[in-house]
Design an enzyme around this catalytic site. Structure first.
Site, PDB file in Angstrom:
ATOM      1  CB  CYS A  73      -4.263  65.225 -52.532  1.00  0.00           C
ATOM      2  SG  CYS A  73      -3.133  66.272 -53.106  1.00  0.00           S
ATOM      3  CB  CYS A 199      -1.657  64.835 -60.251  1.00  0.00           C
ATOM      4  SG  CYS A 199      -2.982  64.120 -59.518  1.00  0.00           S
TER       5      CYS A 199
HETATM    6  N1  LIG Z   1      -7.608  66.916 -57.806  1.00  0.00           N
HETATM    7  C1  LIG Z   1      -7.856  65.679 -57.261  1.00  0.00           C
HETATM    8  C2  LIG Z   1      -7.441  65.558 -56.072  1.00  0.00           C
HETATM    9  C3  LIG Z   1      -6.022  66.055 -56.033  1.00  0.00           C
HETATM   10  C4  LIG Z   1      -4.893  64.854 -56.569  1.00  0.00           C
HETATM   11  C5  LIG Z   1      -3.337  65.431 -56.215  1.00  0.00           C
HETATM   12  N2  LIG Z   1      -2.879  66.597 -56.701  1.00  0.00           N
HETATM   13  C6  LIG Z   1      -2.367  64.319 -56.189  1.00  0.00           C
HETATM   14  O1  LIG Z   1      -1.272  64.485 -55.930  1.00  0.00           O
HETATM   15  O2  LIG Z   1      -2.925  63.226 -55.869  1.00  0.00           O
HETATM   16  C7  LIG Z   1      -9.260  65.098 -57.329  1.00  0.00           C
HETATM   17  O3  LIG Z   1     -10.345  65.867 -57.102  1.00  0.00           O
HETATM   18  O4  LIG Z   1      -9.666  64.201 -57.450  1.00  0.00           O
END
Ligand SMILES: N[C@@H](CCC[C@H](N)C(=O)O)C(=O)O
Length: 260
Positions: A73, A199
């Site tokens: 993340c 994200c």
């Molecule tokens: N939900 C994603 C992992 C988390 C990504 C995140 N919020 C970021 O900031 O990169 C997954 O399961 O791939």
């Protein structure tokens, strides 16, 4: 058991932070993670992060999505750096840490935290407007002319659960190019199973995909929860990206105690 928790956010991507320096959360259960991330019955967050002592870096972190699944993340890592600073684990304006996908470096200022990211493989082009790239987490990218009106949850979920990405799925980003160094983004996150306000790995994936469409670094990216910047180098001979940095705000929102 009553535990101390800390709540952080980076551009509206929010996380429960647990101080795991004594190892008490090494075996945290999926049920506990889901409960703590629940916005009605728990604290509420897109994900949960444990920060631990490290044998070879300034700290180790583990990121869990709200449903208990693990990945890398970007925003969570930036928040974990801020949390490690709060815990007194960092002595400098630069640090190194281990995360789910391996070692990372960070640069710290009062306003921003920058982290470096790595690309697995190269950008896959499905069509003129659909792409895929793994920036530590998998990201499908859709070029959109109607970003504001996109039903991110419905359209993102359909792609996330499509056969193409079975069984593990992909995050899905809808992007609009603004000019040759700026774009806007909305993201459906796997493991949260909804749109999030930002994200980090998705924003990085969008910047690199944008490069293929004429965008030049530094790239300014407008997410619903804030603005982040991505810088990188590209080798035209190998088509590889390197020196990829994601920069944006990361801050503590509140802390408290909760029974688990
Ligand atoms: N939900 C994603 C992992 C988390 C990504 C995140 N919020 C970021 O900031 O990169 C997954 O399961 O791939």
């Amino acid at each position: 058991m009553i535990v101390n928790f800390y709540k952080y956010q980076g551009a509206g991507n929010d996380f429960v932070m647990l101080d795991n320096r004594n190892g008490e959360f090494d075996s945290i259960s999926i049920n506990t993670i889901s409960f703590l991330c629940d916005r009605r019955f728990g604290i509420g967050a897109d994900g949960l992060i444990t920060v631990s002592n490290s044998q070879d870096k300034d700290f180790d972190m583990v990121y869990y999505n709200a449903d208990g699944s693990q990945s890398f993340c970007g925003n969570g890592s930036r928040c974990a750096v801020r949390f490690a600073q709060h815990l007194g684990m960092l002595t400098d304006s630069e640090c190194d840490f281990n995360s789910t996908d391996g070692p990372h470096s960070a640069k710290i200022s009062d306003d921003n935290i920058s982290i470096d990211l790595y690309v697995k493989g190269t950008i896959k082009k499905y069509s003129e407007k659909e792409f895929f790239i793994d920036t530590g987490s998998p990201h499908h990218i859709v070029l959109s002319k109607t970003l504001e009106n996109t039903d991110v949850k419905t359209e993102g979920s359909a792609i996330r659960y499509s056969e193409k990405y079975a069984p593990s799925g992909s995050n899905v980003n809808f992007i609009s190019l603004i000019n040759d160094s700026e774009l806007s983004i909305r993201t459906y996150e796997r493991g949260v199973e909804d749109e999030t306000l930002a994200c980090g790995t998705g924003i990085t994936a969008a910047a690199l995909t944008g490069f293929k469409l004429g965008i030049k670094p530094p790239v300014k990216i407008n997410a619903k929860g804030g603005t982040l910047f991505v810088t990188f180098k590209h080798d035209p001979d190998t088509d590889n990206f390197s020196d990829i940095w994601l920069t944006g705000p990361a801050e503590k929102v509140f802390e408290g105690k909760i029974e688990i």
